[in-house]
Design a protein around this motif. Structure first.
Motif, mmCIF file in Angstrom:
data_model
loop_
_atom_site.group_PDB
_atom_site.id
_atom_site.type_symbol
_atom_site.label_atom_id
_atom_site.label_comp_id
_atom_site.label_asym_id
_atom_site.label_seq_id
_atom_site.Cartn_x
_atom_site.Cartn_y
_atom_site.Cartn_z
ATOM 1 N N ASN A 40 26.181 39.687 33.185
ATOM 2 C CA ASN A 40 26.152 41.131 33.030
ATOM 3 C C ASN A 40 26.895 41.867 34.150
ATOM 4 N N GLY A 41 28.011 41.293 34.591
ATOM 5 C CA GLY A 41 28.887 41.989 35.527
ATOM 6 C C GLY A 41 28.382 42.130 36.943
ATOM 7 N N VAL A 42 28.046 41.026 37.589
ATOM 8 C CA VAL A 42 27.656 41.045 38.993
ATOM 9 C C VAL A 42 28.901 41.319 39.828
ATOM 10 N N GLY A 43 28.868 42.366 40.630
ATOM 11 C CA GLY A 43 30.037 42.772 41.402
ATOM 12 C C GLY A 43 30.402 41.794 42.506
ATOM 13 N N LEU A 44 31.691 41.650 42.723
ATOM 14 C CA LEU A 44 32.230 40.833 43.809
ATOM 15 C C LEU A 44 33.135 41.747 44.634
ATOM 16 N N THR A 45 32.747 42.005 45.864
ATOM 17 C CA THR A 45 33.491 42.897 46.745
ATOM 18 C C THR A 45 34.740 42.212 47.275
ATOM 19 N N ALA A 46 35.810 42.949 47.327
ATOM 20 C CA ALA A 46 37.101 42.421 47.779
ATOM 21 C C ALA A 46 37.018 41.848 49.191
ATOM 22 N N ASN A 47 37.748 40.769 49.382
ATOM 23 C CA ASN A 47 37.956 40.146 50.689
ATOM 24 C C ASN A 47 36.679 39.665 51.375
ATOM 25 N N GLN A 48 35.720 39.216 50.579
ATOM 26 C CA GLN A 48 34.509 38.600 51.114
ATOM 27 C C GLN A 48 34.331 37.230 50.467
ATOM 28 N N ASN A 49 33.940 36.249 51.265
ATOM 29 C CA ASN A 49 33.603 34.937 50.722
ATOM 30 C C ASN A 49 32.158 34.989 50.257
ATOM 31 N N VAL A 50 31.932 34.762 48.962
ATOM 32 C CA VAL A 50 30.601 34.880 48.382
ATOM 33 C C VAL A 50 30.135 33.517 47.896
#
Length: 143
Positions: A20-30
């Motif tokens: 359901n569209g979990v956000g991934l912030t730019a330039n972060q290793n998740v």
């Protein structure tokens, strides 16, 4: 004769669109997956096979790099065992904004004190959504 030591799975989402569209912030290793493989009782060289998958939805056009990488350890700065990267310009070169990235890798003869920890990370150069499927698998063998 080859001996199976352990097999593990870290499962975030089994089916397409299930996150359901979990956000991934730019330039972060998740961190998206982590497994511990038991290696006690191994004889000879340990061999580890890894696989992973992650699917993303990219909102707009523009150049983007998505990277999926596995490390031996728990931190994104630990030794990288395997990685895969896609560079694209959504909308300009593809008819969809949904992208799946696969990882297949191996680790030969890692030092072990009884358990090997592997972690799967994702990195994006722009904000995207993780939509699934998303999983990380590992299997350890010895002689």
């Amino acid at each position: 004769m080859t001996r199976l030591l352990d097999a593990r799975t870290s499962q975030n989402a089994s089916t397409a669109g299930s996150m359901n569209g979990v956000g991934l912030t730019a330039n972060q290793n998740v961190l998206i997956g982590q497994i511990g493989l038991a290696t006690a009782g191994s004889v000879g060289a340990i061999r580890v096979q890894l696989s992973g998958v992650a699917t993303f939805f990219v909102f707009s056009g523009g150049f983007i790099t998505l990277t999926l990488f596995a490390v031996r350890g728990t931190e994104a700065t630990d030794p990288i065992v395997s990685s895969n990267r896609i560079q694209l310009n959504p909308g300009a070169t593809t008819p969809t904004n949904t992208f799946t990235l696969y990882l297949v890798g191996s680790d030969y003869n890692p030092e072990s004190t009884g358990e090997l920890i592997y972690s799967l990370f994702v990195h994006s150069t722009i904000n995207v959504n993780r939509i699934g499927p998303e999983s990380f698998n590992g299997t350890a063998y010895s002689d």
